[in-house]
Design a protein around this motif. Structure first.
Motif, PDB file in Angstrom:
ATOM      1  N   GLU A 249      -4.517   6.321   2.975  1.00  0.00           N
ATOM      2  CA  GLU A 249      -3.089   6.179   2.729  1.00  0.00           C
ATOM      3  C   GLU A 249      -2.319   6.534   3.997  1.00  0.00           C
ATOM      4  O   GLU A 249      -2.536   7.587   4.583  1.00  0.00           O
ATOM      5  N   SER A 250      -1.433   5.650   4.420  1.00  0.00           N
ATOM      6  CA  SER A 250      -0.537   5.932   5.531  1.00  0.00           C
ATOM      7  C   SER A 250       0.789   5.245   5.236  1.00  0.00           C
ATOM      8  O   SER A 250       0.968   4.642   4.172  1.00  0.00           O
ATOM      9  N   LYS A 251       1.718   5.304   6.156  1.00  0.00           N
ATOM     10  CA  LYS A 251       3.067   4.790   5.927  1.00  0.00           C
ATOM     11  C   LYS A 251       3.069   3.316   5.536  1.00  0.00           C
ATOM     12  O   LYS A 251       3.829   2.894   4.680  1.00  0.00           O
ATOM     13  N   ASP A 252       2.220   2.518   6.180  1.00  0.00           N
ATOM     14  CA  ASP A 252       2.232   1.071   5.970  1.00  0.00           C
ATOM     15  C   ASP A 252       0.893   0.507   5.514  1.00  0.00           C
ATOM     16  O   ASP A 252       0.670  -0.700   5.585  1.00  0.00           O
ATOM     17  N   LYS A 253      -0.001   1.377   5.019  1.00  0.00           N
ATOM     18  CA  LYS A 253      -1.315   0.899   4.611  1.00  0.00           C
ATOM     19  C   LYS A 253      -1.874   1.745   3.475  1.00  0.00           C
ATOM     20  O   LYS A 253      -1.845   2.982   3.530  1.00  0.00           O
ATOM     21  N   ILE A 254      -2.396   1.071   2.447  1.00  0.00           N
ATOM     22  CA  ILE A 254      -3.067   1.731   1.333  1.00  0.00           C
ATOM     23  C   ILE A 254      -4.372   0.988   1.075  1.00  0.00           C
ATOM     24  O   ILE A 254      -4.372  -0.237   0.907  1.00  0.00           O
ATOM     25  N   VAL A 255      -5.481   1.715   1.077  1.00  0.00           N
ATOM     26  CA  VAL A 255      -6.799   1.117   0.855  1.00  0.00           C
ATOM     27  C   VAL A 255      -7.329   1.590  -0.498  1.00  0.00           C
ATOM     28  O   VAL A 255      -7.500   2.793  -0.713  1.00  0.00           O
ATOM     29  N   LEU A 256      -7.565   0.643  -1.403  1.00  0.00           N
ATOM     30  CA  LEU A 256      -8.070   0.961  -2.738  1.00  0.00           C
ATOM     31  C   LEU A 256      -9.506   0.472  -2.884  1.00  0.00           C
ATOM     32  O   LEU A 256      -9.793  -0.700  -2.656  1.00  0.00           O
ATOM     33  N   GLN A 257     -10.393   1.380  -3.279  1.00  0.00           N
ATOM     34  CA  GLN A 257     -11.797   1.042  -3.508  1.00  0.00           C
ATOM     35  C   GLN A 257     -12.066   0.957  -5.005  1.00  0.00           C
ATOM     36  O   GLN A 257     -11.571   1.768  -5.789  1.00  0.00           O
ATOM     37  N   HIS A 258     -12.877  -0.020  -5.407  1.00  0.00           N
ATOM     38  CA  HIS A 258     -13.294  -0.181  -6.801  1.00  0.00           C
ATOM     39  C   HIS A 258     -14.771   0.193  -6.917  1.00  0.00           C
ATOM     40  O   HIS A 258     -15.599  -0.259  -6.116  1.00  0.00           O
ATOM     41  N   LEU A 259     -15.104   0.985  -7.930  1.00  0.00           N
ATOM     42  CA  LEU A 259     -16.490   1.335  -8.225  1.00  0.00           C
ATOM     43  C   LEU A 259     -16.777   1.006  -9.682  1.00  0.00           C
ATOM     44  O   LEU A 259     -16.008   1.360 -10.578  1.00  0.00           O
ATOM     45  N   LEU A 260     -17.899   0.318  -9.941  1.00  0.00           N
ATOM     46  CA  LEU A 260     -18.329   0.051 -11.305  1.00  0.00           C
ATOM     47  C   LEU A 260     -19.144   1.229 -11.821  1.00  0.00           C
ATOM     48  O   LEU A 260     -20.013   1.756 -11.113  1.00  0.00           O
ATOM     49  N   VAL A 261     -18.876   1.630 -13.047  1.00  0.00           N
ATOM     50  CA  VAL A 261     -19.593   2.740 -13.670  1.00  0.00           C
ATOM     51  C   VAL A 261     -20.497   2.153 -14.758  1.00  0.00           C
ATOM     52  O   VAL A 261     -20.020   1.570 -15.736  1.00  0.00           O
ATOM     53  N   ILE A 262     -21.811   2.308 -14.580  1.00  0.00           N
ATOM     54  CA  ILE A 262     -22.795   1.772 -15.528  1.00  0.00           C
ATOM     55  C   ILE A 262     -23.489   2.941 -16.210  1.00  0.00           C
ATOM     56  O   ILE A 262     -24.196   3.717 -15.565  1.00  0.00           O
TER      57      ILE A 262
END
Length: 312
Positions: free
Chosen positions: A73-86
């Motif tokens: 997370e920064s002023k102009d950038k957000i990185v979202l990761q997806h994880l599958l839960v099995i």
């Protein structure tokens, strides 16, 4: 009169700046509202074809428990990761979405696992967010730029992007080679919705032939975060490795050269050796510099010969 005009101009400027600041804050909130633990339902159906004798394929329906969280997370950038839960213990690293504010750099999909760099004009992306979507191996998938809209109690973002075949059809079909996607992300009372209006396109020598249209309706229903606790624990153990994988890809994207990725090497798609390398390298003595060299060696095998990754 001049003094009054200057005061009015200043007041308009201040009000405009405040409105822009509030708008961006609303955008950030909408993006962050996609984080959490979700029960996801994936639904796709072919709806129309301009080809008279086209044989429609069966509808696709699937579901999963998925954890979405910010890794940057920064002023102009957000990185979202997806994880599958099995089940209770198994985690599968899923797709990733980066959100960049007023971004001018895109990698646009062409066909046949090839992406070309495209520079957008600053005026064309004013107030917009680019969504960059990545494969499970953090390689490129598709990117698009548009404005988040907040009106009548709704918050949504939608853009068009060309993309490779989805994983659900990647190994099953070869009658088309481009998915022309129209993606809409909307924040809802139950969580969020990823709505899609896609076209399956056969692209040859610059000519596009649409085989079929497809509707996608993927719902993310918010669940108690405890249901995804195992994903939080998994990421704590594995995040250093995947940060290095992202860093290697970022070096490649910074070159702004065309990226072409081989479908298979030694009968394996790229995510397989990268996942194997994760299991091999992670431990108490994890060395980031050494890891990046080994990651580069793996990715290099899948790139065309014109692209070279520098070793440390």
């Amino acid at each position: 009169m001049k003094k009054v005009s200057l005061i009015l101009m200043l007041a308009v400027f201040v009000m405009s700046a405040q409105a822009q600041k509030k708008k961006k804050a609303d955008d950030v909130k909408a993006i962050m509202d996609m984080c959490g633990c979700y029960e996801v339902e994936f639904n796709f159906a072919e709806t129309f074809s301009p080809v008279e004798d086209y044989e429609f394929h069966d509808n696709y329906r699937s579901g999963a428990l998925e954890y979405v969280f910010p890794v940057e997370e920064s002023k102009d950038k957000i990185v979202l990761q997806h994880l599958l839960v099995i089940g209770d213990t198994m985690i599968i690293k899923h797709w990733r979405q980066d959100w960049l504010y007023e971004n001018t750099d895109l990698y646009t999909f062409q066909k046949d696992n090839t992406w070309k760099y495209q520079e957008l004009a600053k005026n064309d992306v004013k107030g917009q967010w680019t969504q960059k979507v990545y494969q499970v191996d953090d390689g490129p998938r598709y990117e698009g730029s548009a404005t988040w809209v907040h009106v009548d109690g709704k918050s949504y973002w939608e853009a068009k992007s060309d993309a490779p075949l989805p994983r659900r059809e990647f190994s099953k079909r070869d009658d088309y080679n481009v998915m022309a996607r129209e993606n809409r992300h909307e924040i809802t009372e139950y969580g969020w919705l990823h709505e899609q209006d896609n076209q399956k396109v056969l692209r040859q020598d610059g000519d596009d032939k649409v085989l079929a249209s497809e509707k996608g309706w993927n719902t993310y229903t918010k669940m108690d975060d405890d249901k995804c606790k195992v994903a939080v624990e998994w990421w704590a153990k594995n995040q250093a490795y995947w940060a290095d994988v992202r860093a290697v890809w970022d070096e490649l994207f910074a070159s702004k050269s065309t990226v072409k990725i081989k479908k298979k090497v030694d009968n394996k798609v790229l995510f397989m050796p990268l996942f194997e390398l994760q299991d091999k390298l992670l431990g108490a003595d994890y060395d980031s510099e050494k890891a990046q060299d080994e990651i580069k060696a793996v990715i290099q095998k899948y790139l065309n010969s014109e692209q070279r990754l520098s070793l440390n």
